[in-house]
Write a protein that holds these residues in place. Structure first.
Motif, PDB file in Angstrom:
ATOM      1  N   VAL A 141      30.939  39.717  40.077  1.00  0.00           N
ATOM      2  CA  VAL A 141      32.377  39.811  40.336  1.00  0.00           C
ATOM      3  C   VAL A 141      32.638  39.406  41.785  1.00  0.00           C
ATOM      4  O   VAL A 141      32.062  39.986  42.713  1.00  0.00           O
ATOM      5  CB  VAL A 141      32.904  41.240  40.095  1.00  0.00           C
ATOM      6  CG1 VAL A 141      34.366  41.352  40.523  1.00  0.00           C
ATOM      7  CG2 VAL A 141      32.761  41.614  38.631  1.00  0.00           C
ATOM      8  N   GLY A 142      33.491  38.422  41.998  1.00  0.00           N
ATOM      9  CA  GLY A 142      33.841  38.009  43.351  1.00  0.00           C
ATOM     10  C   GLY A 142      32.758  37.184  44.016  1.00  0.00           C
ATOM     11  O   GLY A 142      31.837  36.668  43.366  1.00  0.00           O
ATOM     12  N   GLU A 143      32.851  37.069  45.349  1.00  0.00           N
ATOM     13  CA  GLU A 143      31.964  36.205  46.122  1.00  0.00           C
ATOM     14  C   GLU A 143      31.282  36.970  47.263  1.00  0.00           C
ATOM     15  O   GLU A 143      31.176  36.475  48.385  1.00  0.00           O
ATOM     16  CB  GLU A 143      32.761  35.030  46.703  1.00  0.00           C
ATOM     17  CG  GLU A 143      33.455  34.167  45.672  1.00  0.00           C
ATOM     18  CD  GLU A 143      32.471  33.384  44.810  1.00  0.00           C
ATOM     19  OE1 GLU A 143      31.414  32.983  45.343  1.00  0.00           O
ATOM     20  OE2 GLU A 143      32.759  33.193  43.609  1.00  0.00           O
TER      21      GLU A 143
ATOM     22  N   LEU B 100      33.342  36.570  37.451  1.00  0.00           N
ATOM     23  CA  LEU B 100      34.701  37.046  37.263  1.00  0.00           C
ATOM     24  C   LEU B 100      35.376  37.160  38.623  1.00  0.00           C
ATOM     25  O   LEU B 100      34.698  37.387  39.635  1.00  0.00           O
ATOM     26  CB  LEU B 100      34.694  38.420  36.575  1.00  0.00           C
ATOM     27  CG  LEU B 100      34.221  38.451  35.119  1.00  0.00           C
ATOM     28  CD1 LEU B 100      34.017  39.892  34.646  1.00  0.00           C
ATOM     29  CD2 LEU B 100      35.211  37.728  34.210  1.00  0.00           C
ATOM     30  N   PRO B 101      36.695  37.006  38.684  1.00  0.00           N
ATOM     31  CA  PRO B 101      37.392  37.110  39.971  1.00  0.00           C
ATOM     32  C   PRO B 101      37.326  38.522  40.533  1.00  0.00           C
ATOM     33  O   PRO B 101      37.171  39.496  39.790  1.00  0.00           O
ATOM     34  CB  PRO B 101      38.822  36.712  39.634  1.00  0.00           C
ATOM     35  CG  PRO B 101      38.954  36.974  38.167  1.00  0.00           C
ATOM     36  CD  PRO B 101      37.613  36.683  37.569  1.00  0.00           C
TER      37      PRO B 101
ATOM     38  N   ALA C 220      39.283  46.468  31.911  1.00  0.00           N
ATOM     39  CA  ALA C 220      39.292  46.079  30.500  1.00  0.00           C
ATOM     40  C   ALA C 220      38.683  44.691  30.305  1.00  0.00           C
ATOM     41  O   ALA C 220      37.896  44.460  29.379  1.00  0.00           O
ATOM     42  CB  ALA C 220      40.718  46.111  29.950  1.00  0.00           C
ATOM     43  N   GLU C 221      39.048  43.747  31.186  1.00  0.00           N
ATOM     44  CA  GLU C 221      38.513  42.392  31.074  1.00  0.00           C
ATOM     45  C   GLU C 221      37.021  42.373  31.392  1.00  0.00           C
ATOM     46  O   GLU C 221      36.246  41.644  30.750  1.00  0.00           O
ATOM     47  CB  GLU C 221      39.261  41.456  32.025  1.00  0.00           C
ATOM     48  CG  GLU C 221      38.766  40.018  32.007  1.00  0.00           C
ATOM     49  CD  GLU C 221      38.842  39.357  30.642  1.00  0.00           C
ATOM     50  OE1 GLU C 221      38.034  38.452  30.379  1.00  0.00           O
ATOM     51  OE2 GLU C 221      39.703  39.765  29.826  1.00  0.00           O
TER      52      GLU C 221
ATOM     53  N   LEU D  48      30.920  47.880  41.982  1.00  0.00           N
ATOM     54  CA  LEU D  48      32.159  47.255  41.538  1.00  0.00           C
ATOM     55  C   LEU D  48      33.334  47.968  42.189  1.00  0.00           C
ATOM     56  O   LEU D  48      33.409  49.197  42.149  1.00  0.00           O
ATOM     57  CB  LEU D  48      32.285  47.337  40.015  1.00  0.00           C
ATOM     58  CG  LEU D  48      31.203  46.609  39.206  1.00  0.00           C
ATOM     59  CD1 LEU D  48      31.388  46.894  37.725  1.00  0.00           C
ATOM     60  CD2 LEU D  48      31.248  45.110  39.469  1.00  0.00           C
ATOM     61  N   ASP D  49      34.222  47.221  42.771  1.00  0.00           N
ATOM     62  CA  ASP D  49      35.387  47.802  43.438  1.00  0.00           C
ATOM     63  C   ASP D  49      36.506  48.058  42.428  1.00  0.00           C
ATOM     64  O   ASP D  49      36.937  47.143  41.715  1.00  0.00           O
ATOM     65  CB  ASP D  49      35.900  46.857  44.535  1.00  0.00           C
ATOM     66  CG  ASP D  49      34.855  46.614  45.608  1.00  0.00           C
ATOM     67  OD1 ASP D  49      34.075  47.545  45.882  1.00  0.00           O
ATOM     68  OD2 ASP D  49      34.807  45.493  46.148  1.00  0.00           O
ATOM     69  N   GLY D  50      36.943  49.301  42.348  1.00  0.00           N
ATOM     70  CA  GLY D  50      38.063  49.636  41.486  1.00  0.00           C
ATOM     71  C   GLY D  50      37.728  49.696  40.009  1.00  0.00           C
ATOM     72  O   GLY D  50      38.620  49.712  39.162  1.00  0.00           O
TER      73      GLY D  50
END
Length: 319
Positions: A39-41, A68-69, A75-76, A99-101
């Protein structure tokens, strides 16, 4: 001055075993495959990803990267991870954390089947570790640290004979070792303590709530000190006892600045340079008998991830 333990040699030995096992699977018509979900960079994730991909490819394990962004919803994230786990061509999964959030228990622990859990974080796998059941998949860094001890088994036995008249060498190098771990995380300290206890070591786990005098006493008496904290100089030379083995699994990244406070940029990447530190001070190398380099354990961790991917393939394939 401490002898440097060759982590690259340990990683190479683990990788060679993984390569042979992966080749055997391919000869049977089964292609081991790992999925990585990022997730993210985050720079740390990207760095680990590159190392993991390189290690997998070198051993004959296929890798598929899913990204993933950073702002992805829980959910996604869950939908994506479930789809990955449902893909019959994929045998193991490595979801990057933290994972943030996102609730990691709901999004990862409750989604990834234990037999695909190459991170070794599933409750079922941790339960097998507690019970000494080798059929599980266990945290890679913890296993990497044990791999160092196994690789240098003969030298460690010789050192123990010198230190203790009562020491009786065993087939398992961990048997009889007094190990002090400065980390109590679910990824290193706790699983490492169980791996070692299951193999006959005496283990103490220290943390931020351990009283200073108690901490110093445990460290001074340890044959092996494992340090993996986010703080530089957590372990210093004056803390160590006679002829201790130090395994530094800390990874502390600091951005570089010049004497004027200006960021030092890389001509190759255009990004600010980063220096990686371990958790022990420079004088530890002057006091210890042996010590791992920094970075060092990370290369073995990548090899252990390959081993988990191959093991997951064997489990999923019923071999």
């Amino acid at each position: 001055m401490a002898r440097i333990l060759d982590c690259a040699a340990v990683a190479a030995a683990v990788a060679e075993d993984c390569r042979a096992r992966a080749q055997a699977l391919r000869a049977a018509g089964i292609v081991p495959k790992l999925a990585i979900l990022r997730v993210g960079e985050k720079s740390a994730d990207i760095s680990y990803e590159k190392g993991a991909v390189k290690a997998m490819e070198a051993c004959g394990v296929d890798v598929e990267i899913f990204t993933l962004p950073a702002e992805v919803s829980q959910a996604e994230y869950i939908r994506t991870l479930r789809a990955i786990c449902a893909d019959g061509s994929i045998h193991g999964v490595l979801p990057f954390r933290p994972l943030d959030g996102i609730d990691e228990t709901a999004a990862i622990t409750n989604v990834v089947p234990a037999e695909m859990d190459c991170d070794g974080a599933a409750e079922e796998n941790l339960g097998k570790l507690l019970l000494g059941n080798d059929a599980g998949l266990f945290p890679c860094t913890a296993e990497a640290i044990v791999a160092v001890l196994d690789h240098y088994a003969d030298e460690i036995r010789a050192l123990m004979r010198e230190k203790y008249a009562e020491y009786t060498p065993s087939a398992d190098v961990c048997s009889g070792l007094n190990v002090c771990i400065l980390n109590r995380s679910n990824t290193i300290g706790k699983p490492l303590s169980m791996l070692l206890v299951n193999r006959g070591a005496t283990v103490s786990v220290l943390h931020t709530r351990t009283l200073g005098s108690v901490r110093d006493d445990y460290i001074r008496r340890a044959d092996v000190v494992v340090v993996a904290t986010p703080v530089k100089n957590t372990l210093t030379g004056d803390m160590l006892g006679d002829r201790a083995i130090v395994i530094d699994a800390g990874v502390i990244r600091e951005k570089l600045f010049d004497e004027n406070g200006v960021p030092v940029m890389s001509e190759k990447t255009g990004k600010q340079k980063i220096r990686v530190y371990g958790s022990s001070s420079a004088d530890v190398a002057e006091r210890a008998a042996w010590i791992t380099p920094v970075p060092g354990i990370g290369s073995i961790t990548s090899a252990m991830l390959v081993r988990n991917a191959v093991k997951a393939c064997r489990i999923r394939s019923g071999i």
